[in-house]
Design a protein around this motif. Structure first.
Motif, PDB file in Angstrom:
ATOM      1  N   GLU A  76      -7.867   3.500   9.222  1.00  0.00           N
ATOM      2  CA  GLU A  76      -6.810   2.653   9.217  1.00  0.00           C
ATOM      3  C   GLU A  76      -6.143   2.702  10.547  1.00  0.00           C
ATOM      4  OE1 GLU A  76      -4.703   4.479   5.383  1.00  0.00           O
ATOM      5  OE2 GLU A  76      -3.214   2.839   5.911  1.00  0.00           O
ATOM      6  N   ILE A 125     -12.074  -6.120  -1.627  1.00  0.00           N
ATOM      7  CA  ILE A 125     -12.083  -4.694  -2.335  1.00  0.00           C
ATOM      8  C   ILE A 125     -13.503  -4.844  -2.669  1.00  0.00           C
ATOM      9  CG2 ILE A 125     -11.227  -4.096  -4.499  1.00  0.00           C
ATOM     10  CD1 ILE A 125      -9.095  -5.922  -4.218  1.00  0.00           C
ATOM     11  N   SER A 134     -12.295   7.334  -3.004  1.00  0.00           N
ATOM     12  CA  SER A 134     -10.959   6.505  -2.643  1.00  0.00           C
ATOM     13  C   SER A 134     -11.301   4.888  -1.923  1.00  0.00           C
ATOM     14  CB  SER A 134     -10.104   7.334  -1.992  1.00  0.00           C
ATOM     15  OG  SER A 134      -8.825   6.845  -1.876  1.00  0.00           O
ATOM     16  N   HIS A 135     -10.317   4.215  -2.338  1.00  0.00           N
ATOM     17  CA  HIS A 135     -10.352   2.937  -1.644  1.00  0.00           C
ATOM     18  C   HIS A 135      -8.784   2.800  -1.437  1.00  0.00           C
ATOM     19  CE1 HIS A 135      -9.073  -1.325  -2.335  1.00  0.00           C
ATOM     20  NE2 HIS A 135     -10.377  -1.737  -1.671  1.00  0.00           N
ATOM     21  N   VAL A 136      -8.590   1.782  -0.302  1.00  0.00           N
ATOM     22  CA  VAL A 136      -7.120   1.411   0.170  1.00  0.00           C
ATOM     23  C   VAL A 136      -7.440  -0.104   0.746  1.00  0.00           C
ATOM     24  CG1 VAL A 136      -6.199   3.757   0.824  1.00  0.00           C
ATOM     25  CG2 VAL A 136      -7.006   2.192   2.487  1.00  0.00           C
ATOM     26  N   ARG A 137      -6.346  -0.760   0.207  1.00  0.00           N
ATOM     27  CA  ARG A 137      -6.214  -2.373   0.880  1.00  0.00           C
ATOM     28  C   ARG A 137      -5.141  -2.474   1.589  1.00  0.00           C
ATOM     29  NH1 ARG A 137      -4.520  -7.337  -2.093  1.00  0.00           N
ATOM     30  NH2 ARG A 137      -4.709  -5.952  -4.165  1.00  0.00           N
ATOM     31  N   MET A 138      -5.178  -2.272   2.798  1.00  0.00           N
ATOM     32  CA  MET A 138      -3.888  -2.498   3.704  1.00  0.00           C
ATOM     33  C   MET A 138      -3.200  -3.649   3.485  1.00  0.00           C
ATOM     34  SD  MET A 138      -5.617  -0.950   7.309  1.00  0.00           S
ATOM     35  CE  MET A 138      -4.326  -0.964   8.202  1.00  0.00           C
ATOM     36  N   ASP A 139      -1.891  -3.864   3.450  1.00  0.00           N
ATOM     37  CA  ASP A 139      -1.217  -4.989   3.193  1.00  0.00           C
ATOM     38  C   ASP A 139      -1.692  -6.355   4.134  1.00  0.00           C
ATOM     39  OD1 ASP A 139       0.293  -3.321   1.857  1.00  0.00           O
ATOM     40  OD2 ASP A 139       1.985  -2.849   3.246  1.00  0.00           O
ATOM     41  N   LEU A 184       0.648  -1.049  -0.044  1.00  0.00           N
ATOM     42  CA  LEU A 184      -0.040   0.091  -0.066  1.00  0.00           C
ATOM     43  C   LEU A 184       0.868   1.248  -0.051  1.00  0.00           C
ATOM     44  CD1 LEU A 184      -2.533   1.576   0.253  1.00  0.00           C
ATOM     45  CD2 LEU A 184      -2.336   0.991   2.826  1.00  0.00           C
ATOM     46  N   ILE A 193     -10.181   7.886   5.884  1.00  0.00           N
ATOM     47  CA  ILE A 193      -9.631   6.575   5.763  1.00  0.00           C
ATOM     48  C   ILE A 193      -8.418   6.698   6.644  1.00  0.00           C
ATOM     49  CG2 ILE A 193      -7.717   5.571   4.170  1.00  0.00           C
ATOM     50  CD1 ILE A 193     -10.017   6.078   1.816  1.00  0.00           C
ATOM     51  N   ILE A 225      -6.849  -4.617  -7.133  1.00  0.00           N
ATOM     52  CA  ILE A 225      -6.647  -3.317  -6.593  1.00  0.00           C
ATOM     53  C   ILE A 225      -6.100  -3.220  -5.328  1.00  0.00           C
ATOM     54  CG2 ILE A 225      -9.149  -3.019  -6.065  1.00  0.00           C
ATOM     55  CD1 ILE A 225      -8.989  -0.175  -6.761  1.00  0.00           C
ATOM     56  N   ILE A 226      -5.197  -2.184  -5.349  1.00  0.00           N
ATOM     57  CA  ILE A 226      -4.603  -1.869  -3.827  1.00  0.00           C
ATOM     58  C   ILE A 226      -5.300  -0.498  -3.487  1.00  0.00           C
ATOM     59  CG2 ILE A 226      -2.585  -1.375  -2.410  1.00  0.00           C
ATOM     60  CD1 ILE A 226      -0.838  -3.032  -4.728  1.00  0.00           C
ATOM     61  N   SER A 227      -5.083   0.345  -4.262  1.00  0.00           N
ATOM     62  CA  SER A 227      -5.805   1.715  -3.984  1.00  0.00           C
ATOM     63  C   SER A 227      -6.270   2.397  -5.202  1.00  0.00           C
ATOM     64  CB  SER A 227      -4.801   2.813  -3.189  1.00  0.00           C
ATOM     65  OG  SER A 227      -5.347   3.551  -2.674  1.00  0.00           O
ATOM     66  N   HIS A 228      -7.295   3.348  -4.919  1.00  0.00           N
ATOM     67  CA  HIS A 228      -7.900   4.079  -6.154  1.00  0.00           C
ATOM     68  C   HIS A 228      -8.189   5.542  -5.532  1.00  0.00           C
ATOM     69  CE1 HIS A 228     -11.791   5.947  -7.633  1.00  0.00           C
ATOM     70  NE2 HIS A 228     -11.144   5.984  -8.680  1.00  0.00           N
ATOM     71  N   VAL A 229      -8.021   6.446  -6.275  1.00  0.00           N
ATOM     72  CA  VAL A 229      -8.330   7.894  -5.928  1.00  0.00           C
ATOM     73  C   VAL A 229      -8.992   8.559  -6.880  1.00  0.00           C
ATOM     74  CG1 VAL A 229      -6.574   8.144  -3.958  1.00  0.00           C
ATOM     75  CG2 VAL A 229      -6.346   9.099  -6.426  1.00  0.00           C
ATOM     76  N   ARG A 230     -10.152   9.377  -6.732  1.00  0.00           N
ATOM     77  CA  ARG A 230     -10.828  10.205  -7.819  1.00  0.00           C
ATOM     78  C   ARG A 230     -10.801  11.593  -7.267  1.00  0.00           C
ATOM     79  NH1 ARG A 230     -16.401  11.572  -7.957  1.00  0.00           N
ATOM     80  NH2 ARG A 230     -17.064   9.846  -6.556  1.00  0.00           N
TER      81      ARG A 230
END
Lengths: 134, 134, 134, 134
Positions: B16, B51, B39-44, A5, B12, A37-42
């Motif tokens: 987190e 997701i 936005s989306h994040v996937r932590m390690d 991440l 986020i 997907i690991i991360s996305h931003v708009r």
């Protein structure tokens, strides 16, 4: 060997800086070695329709280990992959803005960008792809 | 009136921090007033399957302006919304971890979390929802 | 660190032997660390409907790093994940036959089996999961 | 009259040998007379995006009893089947690499290959199609 991440955030930060520089808000997504997907931003004001496209440009670039603009060249009518955009449940994008990310010569993920012209998307994806990872 | 990318990042970051505190890596997503992901994040180490679920918990919470755990109570067999999880092209999630975000009493978006038990997801989503926005 | 095709074949061979022993033809699939299929076989006479299910049991077991039968226990009405089978575009299977595969304590893929009763699918998946890898 | 798993393995083995010979890792799939997959393998390093495409090249070749490259010729803009790749829920592939398999003049299944250029995919599929079955 895949991206973390923290790596994804570094890539997104570099891409965002480029998008701000050219004055075009973007969707930016980073996928791992498995295409997930690991991360996305708009960014504020970026296309709603670009959420899906940025995520799937990243998927496509990893799925075929190729830049989406190069895949696009091969997917025009009468070219060798024409029709590929209908495969993989609609997840294949065949225009500029998706770039595989390598480490020690191996593809470990990809970045996908959507929100402007093909040239703009490509420029922002390239800025992300060039970000030095820890 | 909707959320900005800066707002999403604040949410986020708070989520987190909570996930790290309880030691469970999570997927965290923030949607805007239109139900569309900011936005989306996937932590390690967080679930790959989370997701989709985190993004859709945020969608669901905004789509019905309700916490997903409360929607879940109404969606069990023999309850008034039973079967709702098959609607909206598979985007409805009926278990804990999705929370609408309000400003001046109006729903402006939602947060969705997936990666642990229902209680853990809910706790992390609550931490995100409580983050003070600028 | 993920599984190779040679690993997948070793796992499938062991699972097939068990299926033959109990006299029930099966679909057997192996996914990698990204949840993507490495190999699938449908034994002669096995269910057509089990192609999708075996592949998606493997996906599910990796997506949540859990055996599908255990996920199933948590996904019954009034349990914490009820409704999860509608997520991830119909790829989540919540009954026995999917098992994550680990190496040095890390999940590196999964095996999924479909073609018989829940007990039979589970027994065949376990035989595959126990196959010693090179 | 259809193909057995043993037949599918013979076909895959021959195709794999050809892929190794040309140095391009491939996805290889074999479908039965019903268009349903009997077996799929992804060679180490082959495209993730080729899983879906190899399976669906085999489906397409059986669905229309035609090589996918020939269907492709008829599916370019202004040709008689233009747009066919949007049918059958995205399962139609209109470029080289899918070949129907016949026995005594009847189509009994098909092989599909994805992982390289159109020429490479076709060469590997042909090697699979030529494998002598028991």
């Amino acid at each position: 060997m895949t991206l973390t991440l923290a790596d994804a955030r570094t890539i997104i930060t570099a891409a965002e800086a480029k998008a701000s520089e050219i004055g075009q808000p973007m969707n930016i997504a980073v996928a791992d070695a498995g295409g997930n997907i690991i991360s996305h931003v708009r960014m504020d004001g970026a296309w709603l329709g670009g959420i899906d496209i940025s995520i799937n440009k990243a998927f496509t670039a990893r799925a075929f280990d190729i830049q989406t603009k190069d895949l696009g060249d091969n997917s025009q009518p009468n070219q060798q992959y024409y029709g590929i955009h209908a495969s993989n449940h609609g997840r294949i994008v065949i225009f500029a803005g998706g770039i595989p990310l390598t480490r020690d010569g191996e593809v470990v993920g990809a970045v996908g960008v959507s929100g402007g012209s093909g040239e703009q998307d490509q420029a922002v994806a390239e800025a992300g792809a060039k970000a030095p990872l820890a």
